[in-house]
Design a protein around this motif. Structure first.
Motif, mmCIF file in Angstrom:
data_model
loop_
_atom_site.group_PDB
_atom_site.id
_atom_site.type_symbol
_atom_site.label_atom_id
_atom_site.label_comp_id
_atom_site.label_asym_id
_atom_site.label_seq_id
_atom_site.Cartn_x
_atom_site.Cartn_y
_atom_site.Cartn_z
ATOM 1 N N ALA A 1 -8.994 -13.339 -23.764
ATOM 2 C CA ALA A 1 -7.866 -12.478 -23.659
ATOM 3 C C ALA A 1 -6.728 -12.791 -24.513
ATOM 4 N N LYS A 2 -6.287 -14.264 -24.417
ATOM 5 C CA LYS A 2 -4.982 -14.452 -25.240
ATOM 6 C C LYS A 2 -5.305 -15.212 -26.771
ATOM 7 N N ARG A 3 -6.536 -14.927 -27.170
ATOM 8 C CA ARG A 3 -6.969 -15.538 -28.461
ATOM 9 C C ARG A 3 -6.829 -14.232 -29.400
ATOM 10 N N ARG A 4 -6.265 -14.618 -30.481
ATOM 11 C CA ARG A 4 -6.072 -13.762 -31.708
ATOM 12 C C ARG A 4 -7.659 -13.189 -32.086
ATOM 13 N N SER A 5 -7.536 -11.862 -32.145
ATOM 14 C CA SER A 5 -9.014 -11.108 -32.542
ATOM 15 C C SER A 5 -9.660 -11.556 -33.776
ATOM 16 N N ARG A 6 -8.817 -11.799 -34.489
ATOM 17 C CA ARG A 6 -9.288 -12.799 -35.974
ATOM 18 C C ARG A 6 -10.482 -13.537 -35.827
ATOM 19 N N GLY A 7 -10.541 -14.336 -34.847
ATOM 20 C CA GLY A 7 -11.722 -15.294 -34.713
ATOM 21 C C GLY A 7 -12.768 -14.746 -33.774
ATOM 22 N N PHE A 8 -12.921 -13.447 -33.464
ATOM 23 C CA PHE A 8 -13.798 -12.964 -32.624
ATOM 24 C C PHE A 8 -15.013 -12.631 -33.592
ATOM 25 N N SER A 9 -16.193 -12.922 -32.793
ATOM 26 C CA SER A 9 -17.359 -12.457 -33.304
ATOM 27 C C SER A 9 -17.645 -10.980 -33.194
ATOM 28 N N LEU A 10 -18.618 -10.561 -34.013
ATOM 29 C CA LEU A 10 -18.970 -9.081 -33.923
ATOM 30 C C LEU A 10 -19.310 -8.460 -32.632
ATOM 31 N N GLY A 11 -19.907 -9.388 -31.921
ATOM 32 C CA GLY A 11 -20.033 -8.891 -30.458
ATOM 33 C C GLY A 11 -18.879 -8.912 -29.617
ATOM 34 N N ASP B 1 -26.741 -8.978 -31.464
ATOM 35 C CA ASP B 1 -27.686 -9.924 -31.036
ATOM 36 C C ASP B 1 -28.247 -9.104 -29.918
ATOM 37 N N PRO B 2 -29.600 -9.530 -29.445
ATOM 38 C CA PRO B 2 -30.125 -8.725 -28.435
ATOM 39 C C PRO B 2 -29.511 -8.759 -27.113
ATOM 40 N N GLU B 3 -28.926 -9.798 -26.924
ATOM 41 C CA GLU B 3 -28.020 -10.011 -25.505
ATOM 42 C C GLU B 3 -26.933 -8.746 -25.569
ATOM 43 N N GLY B 4 -26.288 -8.815 -26.704
ATOM 44 C CA GLY B 4 -25.075 -7.691 -26.735
ATOM 45 C C GLY B 4 -25.680 -6.415 -26.816
ATOM 46 N N ILE B 5 -27.029 -6.019 -27.329
ATOM 47 C CA ILE B 5 -27.653 -4.725 -27.575
ATOM 48 C C ILE B 5 -27.866 -4.362 -25.980
ATOM 49 N N LEU B 6 -28.449 -5.327 -25.361
ATOM 50 C CA LEU B 6 -28.785 -5.086 -23.966
ATOM 51 C C LEU B 6 -27.716 -4.747 -23.084
ATOM 52 N N TRP B 7 -26.651 -5.571 -23.370
ATOM 53 C CA TRP B 7 -25.365 -5.192 -22.497
ATOM 54 C C TRP B 7 -24.804 -3.833 -22.770
ATOM 55 N N ILE B 8 -24.781 -3.444 -23.904
ATOM 56 C CA ILE B 8 -24.335 -2.162 -24.308
ATOM 57 C C ILE B 8 -24.993 -1.216 -23.914
ATOM 58 N N GLU C 1 -34.136 2.784 -30.724
ATOM 59 C CA GLU C 1 -32.834 2.236 -29.787
ATOM 60 C C GLU C 1 -32.523 3.471 -28.967
ATOM 61 N N MET C 2 -32.603 4.569 -29.371
ATOM 62 C CA MET C 2 -32.197 6.069 -28.484
ATOM 63 C C MET C 2 -33.299 6.221 -27.427
ATOM 64 N N ALA C 3 -34.550 5.739 -27.661
ATOM 65 C CA ALA C 3 -35.680 5.793 -26.906
ATOM 66 C C ALA C 3 -35.456 4.992 -25.523
ATOM 67 N N LEU C 4 -34.530 3.969 -25.623
ATOM 68 C CA LEU C 4 -34.250 3.040 -24.602
ATOM 69 C C LEU C 4 -33.017 3.656 -23.847
ATOM 70 N N THR C 5 -32.359 4.381 -24.501
ATOM 71 C CA THR C 5 -30.836 4.562 -23.792
ATOM 72 C C THR C 5 -30.623 6.274 -23.470
ATOM 73 N N ALA C 6 -31.164 7.155 -24.409
ATOM 74 C CA ALA C 6 -30.780 8.207 -24.120
ATOM 75 C C ALA C 6 -31.668 9.256 -23.447
ATOM 76 N N ASP C 7 -31.080 10.184 -22.610
ATOM 77 C CA ASP C 7 -31.479 10.889 -21.603
ATOM 78 C C ASP C 7 -31.650 12.287 -22.424
#
Ligand code: ADP
Ligand code: MG
Length: 335
Positions: free
Chosen positions: A121-131, A159-166, A189-195
């Motif tokens: 939380a206290k790190r600048r977002s510049r160094g953040f990965s896409l996820g 990545d797959p882990e990020g996708i699953l999390w979302i 993607e929708m088939a796995l998430t959307a109602d």
């Protein structure tokens, strides 16, 4: 509830959104599906008042976004373009948003925890990965504990882990009774998430139905057979009242055929089979068929990269109070 009525947006000669009318139901995940360039991002920007409709209206709980006094408490959004100032820490970014929207400061730590960013939380977002950037964007969207959340292609590049999390996050939010509106150019993607599904092409509404209904209407099953004795097999199938159409590589496909029945028919007539396999038309194929016209129109005949990530357009600053999407036009994380 989000309600669109004849919503239209033109950019010069381009009709990006064309008389779009639909409602986004509460308590479920609604997938907003369409090929690249279909008008999904433009529609979402108009919902947030970041783009002005050429005609028609869109309302949130009966009011335009600009008329909501504390919009983050109604609707939280993650748009395609990165929405965070790179020099700010995740904590400061959220704190600024909370303060400008009269959200209690204690909520900042809550959402950081919710998206798993407490440790950075206290790190600048510049160094953040896409996820991590996506997680921070989602934290911003959830800051006001809104009834409606909207995500524009949230899994692109993850990545797959990020996708699953979302995916799980969106389902969880809907299970809490919230309205979840998420765009994608991928049916899989929708088939796995959307109602519920809203499909657009060339800015126009192509379908608005439940996922279950879409599956029912579009799942076609067939049995594929291959044999060195084609004429003999076709005669046997015909005799049993079954219709076979040519498939790939010299095979034939029997619509709605039963695997066991066809295998036994062939055996009882002494016809050798080199293949006997079930075929399921994918939902992706059904989506491609539905949107084929719009894709051809866009690319002048050839299908453009359906799998390429949706292009992000620069955003214009929104009205005060600040919405996260108003930040960072022009700044894009390299990944
Ligand atoms: P999607 O998000 O479904 O990929 P978009 O909403 O980004 O589609 O784009 C829809 C159409 O509108 C495309 O033809 C796109 O090129 C055009 N478009 C979007 N934003 C702008 C803009 N700011 N200026 C000009 N054309 C735009
Ligand atoms: Mg888009």
């Amino acid at each position: 509830m989000i309600e669109l009525h004849e919503l239209t947006k033109r950019y010069g000669d381009t009709v990006a959104v064309d008389r779009l009318s639909f409602q986004v139901p509460q308590g479920v995940v609604t997938g907003f599906l369409g090929p690249n360039g279909a008008g999904k991002s433009t529609t979402m920007r108009m919902i947030l008042d970041l783009d002005r409709p050429t005609s028609g209206q869109v309302t949130i709980d009966g009011r335009r976004y600009g008329q909501l006094s504390e919009p983050l408490k109604y609707i939280g959004a993650l748009l395609e373009a990165k929405a965070v100032h790179p020099g700010r820490t995740a904590y400061d970014h959220l704190l600024w948003l909370a303060q400008s929207n009269r959200i209690p400061t204690s909520r900042v730590a809550e959402v950081l925890d919710l998206v798993g960013l407490t440790a950075v939380a206290k790190r600048r977002s510049r160094g953040f990965s896409l996820g991590m950037g996506q997680r921070l964007g989602i934290a911003s969207a959830l800051l006001g504990d809104p009834e409606i959340v909207m995500f524009d292609e949230p899994v692109n590049g993850l990545d797959p882990e990020g996708i699953l999390w979302i995916r799980n996050l969106m389902k969880g939010l809907a299970a809490e009774g919230r309205t979840v509106f998420v765009s994608s150019h991928l049916m899989s993607e929708m088939a796995l998430t959307a109602d519920h599904l809203v499909v657009i092409g060339r800015g126009r509404l192509l379908a608005n139905l439940s996922m279950a209904e879409f599956i029912k209407q579009n799942s076609r099953s067939a049995v594929r057979v291959r044999t060195p004795h084609v004429e003999q097999l076709l005669a046997v199938l015909h005799g049993a009242g079954l219709n076979a159409v040519p498939g790939p590589a010299g095979s034939y496909e029997v619509e709605d055929g039963d695997l066991t029945h066809i295998g036994e028919l062939a055996a009882s007539h002494g016809v050798t089979l080199h293949e006997l396999s079930p075929q399921q038309a994918s939902l992706e194929e059904a989506f491609m068929q539905m949107t084929a016209d719009s894709v051809q129109y866009q690319a002048g005949g050839a299908a453009p990269g359906r799998t390429a990530p949706g292009q992000a357009h620069g955003q214009t600053p929104g009205p005060a109070p600040a919405q996260p999407a108003a930040w960072g036009a022009g700044w894009k994380e390299k990944s």
